[in-house]
Design an enzyme around this catalytic site. Structure first.
Site, short mmCIF file in Angstrom:
data_model
loop_
_atom_site.label_atom_id
_atom_site.label_comp_id
_atom_site.label_asym_id
_atom_site.label_seq_id
_atom_site.Cartn_x
_atom_site.Cartn_y
_atom_site.Cartn_z
N ALA A 88 31.84 3.79 28.76
CA ALA A 88 32.12 4.85 29.73
C ALA A 88 32.02 4.26 31.13
CB ALA A 88 31.14 6.01 29.57
N ASP A 89 32.79 4.81 32.04
CA ASP A 89 32.72 4.38 33.43
C ASP A 89 32.89 5.60 34.32
OD1 ASP A 89 32.50 1.76 35.00
OD2 ASP A 89 34.09 2.82 36.06
#
EC number: 3.6.1.9
Length: 210
Positions: A88-89
């Site tokens: 995830a970012d």
């Protein structure tokens, strides 16, 4: 393309993140995970460099996929058992500008001063590479966060806590920055860094058992 209907299930996922918040959110879902952190010779920060004129949604999706591909390569090189990889970012955007992690206290204070009294967007991209090495279609969570007006002294006191460092937009909604958050429209878990609705859907599609 692999036949997912015949694919085996996996009792865990590799989480390519050093964020304690993402670990806590996976725990909330009941997902078992093993950490797959970057090795010392990897330049993880280089993957977060912006391209000229890049839109925030394109940026966060591109960075997320790049990190997922790097994590998959790391997994293959390690010889560890096959299982899906989750990355995830998160980024914060205001007026089309990307507000990443602050470089220092002055940068953190400047970011928070821009956010005070305004509504900004928090974008969190999710990427899963399944156990066969196939990148699944990434997901993007978008949430609007309204900060109340705040004095410079109040923001400076928050910066002094050290909480803004390492956080996109220089704040953590689950921490002391909650005093500045007037309202949100979207995913609270997405603002924290791992939108659980999207994560659950991707992990189930990758045959992670939970």
């Amino acid at each position: 393309m692999p036949d997912r209907t015949a694919a085996p299930s996996y009792p865990f996922v590799y989480l390519a993140s050093q964020s304690p918040r993402r670990r806590e959110l996976l725990d909330q879902l009941g997902v078992r995970y093993a950490l797959l952190a970057p090795t010392p010779d990897e330049d993880a920060e280089a993957l977060e460099a912006e391209l000229p004129g890049e839109a925030p949604d394109h940026y966060v999706l591109r960075v997320c996929v790049a990190k997922a591909e790097a994590a998959r390569a790391r997994l293959v090189a390690s010889g560890k058992p096959a299982a899906p990889v989750l990355v995830a970012d998160t980024t914060v955007t205001l007026d089309g500008a990307i507000l990443g992690k602050p470089a220092d206290a002055a940068d953190a204070l400047a970011m928070l001063a821009r956010l005070a009294g305004r509504t900004h967007d928090v974008l969190t991209a999710l990427a899963v590479i399944d156990a066969t090495g196939e990148l699944m279609p990434p997901a993007l969570s978008r949430s609007a966060v309204r900060f109340a007006p705040a004095t410079r002294d109040a923001l400076a006191r928050y910066v002094e806590t050290g909480e803004p460092f390492g956080k996109a937009g220089a704040y953590a909604i689950q921490g002391r920055a909650a005093e500045f958050v007037e309202r949100i429209d979207g995913s609270h878990s997405g603002i924290m860094g791992l939108p659980l609705f999207e994560a659950a859907a991707l992990l189930r599609a990758a045959h992670v058992a939970f």
